[in-house]
Design a protein around this motif. Structure first.
Motif, mmCIF file in Angstrom:
data_model
loop_
_atom_site.group_PDB
_atom_site.id
_atom_site.type_symbol
_atom_site.label_atom_id
_atom_site.label_comp_id
_atom_site.label_asym_id
_atom_site.label_seq_id
_atom_site.Cartn_x
_atom_site.Cartn_y
_atom_site.Cartn_z
ATOM 1 N N THR A 164 0.840 -1.194 0.000
ATOM 2 C CA THR A 164 0.000 0.000 0.000
ATOM 3 C C THR A 164 0.873 1.240 0.000
ATOM 4 O O THR A 164 0.572 2.217 -0.677
ATOM 5 C CB THR A 164 -0.906 0.093 1.263
ATOM 6 O OG1 THR A 164 -0.849 -1.117 1.964
ATOM 7 C CG2 THR A 164 -2.304 0.471 0.896
ATOM 8 N N LYS A 165 1.940 1.168 0.767
ATOM 9 C CA LYS A 165 2.817 2.327 0.857
ATOM 10 C C LYS A 165 3.405 2.642 -0.523
ATOM 11 O O LYS A 165 3.442 3.784 -0.944
ATOM 12 C CB LYS A 165 3.936 2.058 1.865
ATOM 13 C CG LYS A 165 4.636 3.332 2.319
ATOM 14 C CD LYS A 165 5.770 3.029 3.263
ATOM 15 C CE LYS A 165 6.641 4.261 3.454
ATOM 16 N NZ LYS A 165 7.930 3.921 4.040
ATOM 17 N N GLU A 166 3.820 1.583 -1.222
ATOM 18 C CA GLU A 166 4.399 1.776 -2.552
ATOM 19 C C GLU A 166 3.385 2.395 -3.497
ATOM 20 O O GLU A 166 3.708 3.289 -4.257
ATOM 21 C CB GLU A 166 4.852 0.425 -3.113
ATOM 22 C CG GLU A 166 6.368 0.261 -3.124
ATOM 23 C CD GLU A 166 6.768 -1.175 -3.377
ATOM 24 O OE1 GLU A 166 6.344 -1.712 -4.419
ATOM 25 O OE2 GLU A 166 7.468 -1.755 -2.529
ATOM 26 N N LYS A 167 2.146 1.854 -3.429
ATOM 27 C CA LYS A 167 1.117 2.342 -4.347
ATOM 28 C C LYS A 167 0.757 3.788 -4.016
ATOM 29 O O LYS A 167 0.622 4.610 -4.901
ATOM 30 C CB LYS A 167 -0.128 1.454 -4.251
ATOM 31 C CG LYS A 167 -0.160 0.386 -5.345
ATOM 32 C CD LYS A 167 -1.413 -0.434 -5.228
ATOM 33 C CE LYS A 167 -1.121 -1.895 -4.921
ATOM 34 N NZ LYS A 167 -2.222 -2.586 -4.270
ATOM 35 N N ALA A 168 0.612 4.052 -2.721
ATOM 36 C CA ALA A 168 0.119 5.364 -2.299
ATOM 37 C C ALA A 168 1.105 6.482 -2.645
ATOM 38 O O ALA A 168 0.705 7.552 -3.012
ATOM 39 C CB ALA A 168 -0.153 5.361 -0.799
ATOM 40 N N SER A 169 2.386 6.215 -2.519
ATOM 41 C CA SER A 169 3.305 7.318 -2.738
ATOM 42 C C SER A 169 4.500 6.910 -3.586
ATOM 43 O O SER A 169 5.379 6.198 -3.141
ATOM 44 C CB SER A 169 3.779 7.865 -1.393
ATOM 45 O OG SER A 169 4.504 6.886 -0.707
ATOM 46 N N LYS A 170 4.469 7.386 -4.800
ATOM 47 C CA LYS A 170 5.651 7.288 -5.628
ATOM 48 C C LYS A 170 6.513 8.512 -5.338
ATOM 49 O O LYS A 170 7.573 8.692 -5.909
ATOM 50 C CB LYS A 170 5.234 7.260 -7.105
ATOM 51 C CG LYS A 170 4.749 5.879 -7.554
ATOM 52 C CD LYS A 170 5.608 5.350 -8.709
ATOM 53 C CE LYS A 170 5.468 3.876 -8.948
ATOM 54 N NZ LYS A 170 4.222 3.464 -9.586
ATOM 55 N N LYS A 171 5.986 9.399 -4.491
ATOM 56 C CA LYS A 171 6.700 10.635 -4.173
ATOM 57 C C LYS A 171 8.018 10.334 -3.475
ATOM 58 O O LYS A 171 8.118 9.374 -2.717
ATOM 59 C CB LYS A 171 5.856 11.484 -3.223
ATOM 60 C CG LYS A 171 4.713 12.214 -3.884
ATOM 61 C CD LYS A 171 4.041 13.087 -2.840
ATOM 62 C CE LYS A 171 2.907 13.889 -3.462
ATOM 63 N NZ LYS A 171 2.303 14.773 -2.455
ATOM 64 N N LEU A 172 8.985 11.202 -3.682
ATOM 65 C CA LEU A 172 10.248 11.108 -2.950
ATOM 66 C C LEU A 172 9.969 11.300 -1.467
ATOM 67 O O LEU A 172 9.207 12.174 -1.079
ATOM 68 C CB LEU A 172 11.192 12.229 -3.373
ATOM 69 C CG LEU A 172 12.101 12.089 -4.585
ATOM 70 C CD1 LEU A 172 13.037 13.280 -4.621
ATOM 71 C CD2 LEU A 172 12.895 10.792 -4.549
ATOM 72 N N GLN A 173 10.611 10.485 -0.648
ATOM 73 C CA GLN A 173 10.502 10.650 0.798
ATOM 74 C C GLN A 173 11.787 11.342 1.269
ATOM 75 O O GLN A 173 12.873 10.782 1.156
ATOM 76 C CB GLN A 173 10.343 9.293 1.484
ATOM 77 C CG GLN A 173 9.118 8.502 1.011
ATOM 78 C CD GLN A 173 7.810 9.194 1.330
ATOM 79 O OE1 GLN A 173 7.566 9.577 2.480
ATOM 80 N NE2 GLN A 173 6.964 9.395 0.327
ATOM 81 N N ILE A 174 11.635 12.567 1.768
ATOM 82 C CA ILE A 174 12.817 13.343 2.146
ATOM 83 C C ILE A 174 12.785 13.663 3.638
ATOM 84 O O ILE A 174 11.778 14.131 4.165
ATOM 85 C CB ILE A 174 12.892 14.670 1.363
ATOM 86 C CG1 ILE A 174 12.764 14.417 -0.148
ATOM 87 C CG2 ILE A 174 14.204 15.403 1.671
ATOM 88 C CD1 ILE A 174 12.770 15.668 -0.992
ATOM 89 N N VAL A 175 13.884 13.405 4.302
ATOM 90 C CA VAL A 175 14.031 13.782 5.704
ATOM 91 C C VAL A 175 15.041 14.922 5.785
ATOM 92 O O VAL A 175 16.142 14.830 5.232
ATOM 93 C CB VAL A 175 14.491 12.584 6.564
ATOM 94 C CG1 VAL A 175 14.869 13.041 7.975
ATOM 95 C CG2 VAL A 175 13.392 11.532 6.640
ATOM 96 N N THR A 176 14.626 16.029 6.431
ATOM 97 C CA THR A 176 15.527 17.171 6.620
ATOM 98 C C THR A 176 15.758 17.350 8.119
ATOM 99 O O THR A 176 14.946 16.911 8.932
ATOM 100 C CB THR A 176 14.911 18.464 6.057
ATOM 101 O OG1 THR A 176 13.684 18.737 6.763
ATOM 102 C CG2 THR A 176 14.605 18.329 4.572
ATOM 103 N N THR A 177 16.847 18.007 8.488
ATOM 104 C CA THR A 177 17.177 18.094 9.906
ATOM 105 C C THR A 177 16.448 19.219 10.639
ATOM 106 O O THR A 177 15.501 18.972 11.355
ATOM 107 C CB THR A 177 18.695 18.249 10.101
ATOM 108 O OG1 THR A 177 19.173 19.304 9.264
ATOM 109 C CG2 THR A 177 19.407 16.955 9.776
ATOM 110 N N PHE A 178 16.860 20.474 10.442
ATOM 111 C CA PHE A 178 16.217 21.561 11.197
ATOM 112 C C PHE A 178 15.603 22.577 10.242
ATOM 113 O O PHE A 178 15.743 22.477 9.020
ATOM 114 C CB PHE A 178 17.195 22.201 12.189
ATOM 115 C CG PHE A 178 18.305 22.986 11.546
ATOM 116 C CD1 PHE A 178 19.279 22.347 10.808
ATOM 117 C CD2 PHE A 178 18.381 24.369 11.684
ATOM 118 C CE1 PHE A 178 20.302 23.068 10.200
ATOM 119 C CE2 PHE A 178 19.399 25.095 11.091
ATOM 120 C CZ PHE A 178 20.357 24.447 10.338
#
Ligand SMILES: [Zn+2]
Length: 314
Positions: A30-44
């Motif tokens: 489901t996660k794959e289907k729901a978001s092809k969007k880039l997952q980005i983690v930023t610090t502050f």
């Protein structure tokens, strides 16, 4: 009888196992289907702000260090590390600011993760060696506060945009356009600072910690910091009495303080020399009030300039 019991137990264990496995794979697909969007983690905050502007709606951008939390001494929890591990892109400012990154990135098991040091390519200033920082184990040798210069901020935006283009080449043009739009706002901000500070009568300003070195350099001002590069490193009594003498002599009218760390020393100094106190936000996060007012990086930088005027126009 015994055999039957054992059999039942085994069946039960098997069912639990099957449930767990199918549950996992369901969640994953489901996660794959729901978001092809880039997952980005930023610090502050500034890293989050720059990245969100560049990404637009093409990515999910997460802020790791919550607003209101002072990031200098922050360390990630195991949950935070899992977020980094699960991301496509991880963006931080500098090894001299988020000093935990080296260790954490070594333990992250994700060969696909794109790691971006936004200050990459910017020549960092040497940290001034001050006596109270000599015995400080984590004292950094470089000043990482580049995001406070509207000119260097543009370079960080370009570095972030380039990384997103590489991680998601299909949307290259969109990232470039978004980065250009943000950078033209930063050009305007730079103009505003330049025009205002060109009229400056006083060039020196007193800050709570040494965050404004790049900003001062950019516009020909001089920062007089009470604490060192990190706000938690308080000045010694001797340094404080020197500062009192010096600021009295220079007839300093305003002492700048921050809202995310204790401003006790700044306020004591102000009282001692009969100066006013004003907020100068090093943008290491937004306060609750700033968020409620809808202020962002640009808004806070404009407010900072208004605050600086109280010193430089006198
Ligand atoms: Zn700082």
């Amino acid at each position: 009888m015994e055999a039957e019991k054992t059999m039942k137990k085994m069946m039960f264990a098997l069912i639990i196992l099957l449930l767990a496995v199918s549950g996992c794979s369901n969640a994953a697909s489901t996660k794959e289907k729901a978001s092809k969007k880039l997952q980005i983690v930023t610090t502050f905050y500034p890293m989050y702000y720059f990245t969100e502007k560049v990404a637009g709606d093409l990515a999910d951008v997460e802020l790791l260090i919550p607003n209101g939390v002072e990031p200098h001494d922050w360390e990630p929890s195991t949950k935070d590390m899992a977020k980094i591990q699960d991301a496509d892109v991880f963006i931080y400012n500098s090894q001299y600011f988020e000093t935990w990154t080296e260790k954490v990135l070594k333990s992250v098991k994700n060969d696909e993760l794109k790691v971006v040091e936004a200050s990459d390519g910017i020549e960092l200033m040497d940290a001034l060696e001050t006596e109270e920082e000599d015995d400080h184990e984590h004292a950094s040798s470089k000043d990482p506060h580049v995001w406070l210069s509207p000119v260097l901020a543009q370079q960080e935006v370009k570095t972030i945009a380039k990384a997103l283009e590489q991680a998601d080449p299909a949307h290259k043009e969109q990232y470039q356009q978004n980065a250009d739009a943000l950078n033209s706002q930063l050009v305007e901000l730079d103009q505003l600072y330049k025009e205002t500070i060109d009229q400056a009568k006083t060039k020196e300003f007193v800050t709570q910690h040494a965050a404004f070195g790049y900003l001062a350099n950019q516009y020909g001002l001089t920062q007089i910091p009470i604490a060192g590069l990190s706000p938690d490193v308080e000045p010694t009594l001797r340094k404080l009495s020197e500062l009192t003498e010096m600021t009295k002599e220079k007839n300093v009218k305003v002492i700048y303080f921050e809202e995310m760390t204790s401003a006790k020393v700044a306020k004591t100094l102000a009282k001692e020399i009969g100066a006013k106190t004003e907020v100068l936000n090093p943008l290491e996060g937004l306060t609750k009030e700033e968020q409620d007012q809808g202020l962002d990086y640009i808004g806070v930088m404009e407010k900072n300039l208004e605050a600086l005027k109280l010193t430089i126009m006198n």
